[in-house]
Structure formats: C-alpha cells, structure tokens
Design a protein around this motif. Structure first.
Motif, short mmCIF file in Angstrom:
data_model
loop_
_atom_site.label_atom_id
_atom_site.label_comp_id
_atom_site.label_asym_id
_atom_site.label_seq_id
_atom_site.Cartn_x
_atom_site.Cartn_y
_atom_site.Cartn_z
N SER A 2 -34.73 49.53 64.83
CA SER A 2 -33.62 48.78 64.23
C SER A 2 -33.67 47.31 64.65
O SER A 2 -33.34 46.42 63.87
CB SER A 2 -32.28 49.40 64.63
N ARG A 3 -34.10 47.08 65.88
CA ARG A 3 -34.23 45.70 66.36
C ARG A 3 -35.29 44.96 65.57
O ARG A 3 -35.16 43.76 65.31
CB ARG A 3 -34.57 45.71 67.85
N PHE A 4 -36.35 45.66 65.18
CA PHE A 4 -37.42 45.05 64.38
C PHE A 4 -36.85 44.54 63.06
O PHE A 4 -37.12 43.39 62.65
CB PHE A 4 -38.53 46.08 64.14
N TRP A 5 -36.08 45.38 62.37
CA TRP A 5 -35.51 44.96 61.08
C TRP A 5 -34.50 43.84 61.27
O TRP A 5 -34.40 42.94 60.41
CB TRP A 5 -34.87 46.14 60.38
N ARG A 6 -33.77 43.87 62.36
CA ARG A 6 -32.79 42.80 62.60
C ARG A 6 -33.47 41.47 62.88
O ARG A 6 -33.01 40.41 62.44
CB ARG A 6 -31.89 43.19 63.77
N VAL A 7 -34.60 41.52 63.60
CA VAL A 7 -35.35 40.29 63.85
C VAL A 7 -35.91 39.75 62.54
O VAL A 7 -35.81 38.55 62.24
CB VAL A 7 -36.50 40.54 64.86
N CYS A 8 -36.52 40.62 61.74
CA CYS A 8 -37.12 40.20 60.48
C CYS A 8 -36.09 39.74 59.46
O CYS A 8 -36.43 39.01 58.52
CB CYS A 8 -37.97 41.33 59.90
N SER A 9 -34.86 40.17 59.61
CA SER A 9 -33.80 39.73 58.70
C SER A 9 -33.10 38.47 59.19
O SER A 9 -32.02 38.12 58.72
CB SER A 9 -32.77 40.85 58.51
N LEU A 10 -33.73 37.79 60.16
CA LEU A 10 -33.25 36.50 60.67
C LEU A 10 -31.90 36.61 61.37
O LEU A 10 -31.05 35.71 61.26
CB LEU A 10 -33.17 35.46 59.54
N SER A 11 -31.69 37.71 62.09
CA SER A 11 -30.45 37.87 62.83
C SER A 11 -30.50 37.08 64.14
O SER A 11 -31.42 37.26 64.94
CB SER A 11 -30.21 39.35 63.13
N ARG A 12 -29.53 36.22 64.32
CA ARG A 12 -29.46 35.47 65.58
C ARG A 12 -28.90 36.33 66.70
O ARG A 12 -29.26 36.17 67.87
CB ARG A 12 -28.58 34.23 65.38
#
Length: 217
Positions: A2-12
């Motif tokens: 889930s962290r991978f998708w959050r990083v790739c979705s430009l989550s600060r």
C-alpha cells in the motif's frame, strides 16, 4: 505494498511516515528484480530479432556442419558451448544491471544526504538512501527504452517521430514521475517551499535526462 501505491500516487503524507524510519529492503528489492527482469526481456527480444535477421545464414551453416558424423559432433559441441556462454552472459549481465542500479541509488542518496546536511537536517545517510529508493521506483522501466528504440529502428519504415514518442513515453514520463515524487518527499522532509524543493530535485534529474538523451540522438 500500500505504501508503494501511495508513493507512486504522489502522496506527501507517506513520506511524513518515513522520516524517522525509512524502509529500504522492499523498494530496493523491487527495483533490482524489475530491472533485471526487464533487462532479460529486452535481451531475449533483441536475440530473437537477431536470429530472425540472420536466420538464412545460420541455415546454410547448419547444412555445412551436418554433412558427416564428425560435423554433427562438432555441432553438438558448439551448441553446448553456446549454451554455457549464454548462461555466463546472462549471469554477468544480470550482475552488471544490479551493480549499475545500486550505484545510481547510492549516488542519488548521497546527493540528498549532502543537501540535508547543508540544510542542517539530522536525517542519516541510510534514511536518504531509502528516500532515493522510493523516489526511483517509476524509473525502473527507463533502461529498457534504449533497447526497444534500437529494435524498432531495425524495422523498415520506422520514423524518427515514432522513436521520439517512444523515448518520451519510456524515458521522459517515468523520469518526470520520479521527479514529482522527489519534490513531494522533499517538501515533507525539509519543510521548504515547493520552488526550493523543485530546485533541489532538478539537479540529479537533469543529469539523468542528459545521460539517456544519446539513446534517441
């Protein structure tokens, strides 16, 4: 994951969670595995392309070798030797890819660590190395772009416009994606303005673009 998708979705916010303890193993292994897999795929495709182009010559060679029993034995020996050379090439090529990826990540992490020290931040080098691994994720597909461009250039009627579009999709887009992730991460870790973070992130990514530019020139 889930962290991978959050990083790739430009989550600060996900970078806020990684300030003190930055995971390294997951992004590093993901980058290495995907990089080696794409290299193997591009190598296989280029090899098949070469066999297709020079298949007629290979067929004539097989006829010459199969003229007698001694020629058949020679052929078997050549096949065995070729297989061993192929395995050795795959092994050393995979190790080279891993080495190149790790060196790039080390240089990128060291750059961010130097910037952090300049900004008087307490983050350790390990944290910045993990930061580099997470921000590098979209760029794992970039190295294969050169091979694909070369393969297309071997085909008849391939236009320069198509090659440039391919280069933009496989090189510029992932690099820009990683750049945006880096800016978000720097905003989280440094608490600096967006313009400052863009300036900091621009240095390594301009170098990366210049590094891959000859592949389309």
């Amino acid at each position: 994951m889930s962290r991978f998708w959050r990083v790739c979705s430009l989550s600060r916010r996900v970078f806020d969670e990684m300030t003190n303890k930055t995971p390294i193993l997951f992004p590093l292994l993901l980058i290495v595995v995907v990089s080696v897999s794409l290299w193997l795929f591009s190598t296989a495709v280029s090899t098949l392309q070469a066999l297709y182009l020079f298949g007629s010559h290979a067929g004539l060679t097989e006829i010459g070798l199969g003229s007698n029993v001694w020629g058949s034995q020679q052929e078997d020996g050549l096949i065995s030797l070729s297989f061993l050379l192929l395995l050795a090439g795959v092994l050393f090529g995979s190790l080279e890819i891993v080495f190149q990826v790790v060196v790039r990540l080390i240089l990128l992490g060291t750059y961010f660590y130097a910037v952090g020290r300049f900004l008087k931040m307490d983050a350790k080098w390990e944290n910045w190395f993990g930061f580099a691994c997470w921000t590098y994720l979209p760029m794992v597909i970039v190295p294969v772009a050169k091979t694909i461009a070369v393969l297309l250039s071997l085909g008849s009627g391939t236009s320069n416009t198509l090659l440039f579009m391919l280069w933009c999709v496989f090189v510029l887009l992932p690099i820009f994606w990683s750049f945006c992730i880096t800016v978000q991460g720097l905003r989280s870790w440094t608490d600096k303005k967006t313009s400052v973070c863009i300036g900091i992130a621009s240095v390594p990514y301009v170098v990366i673009v210049l590094f891959y530019a000859p592949s389309i020139l």
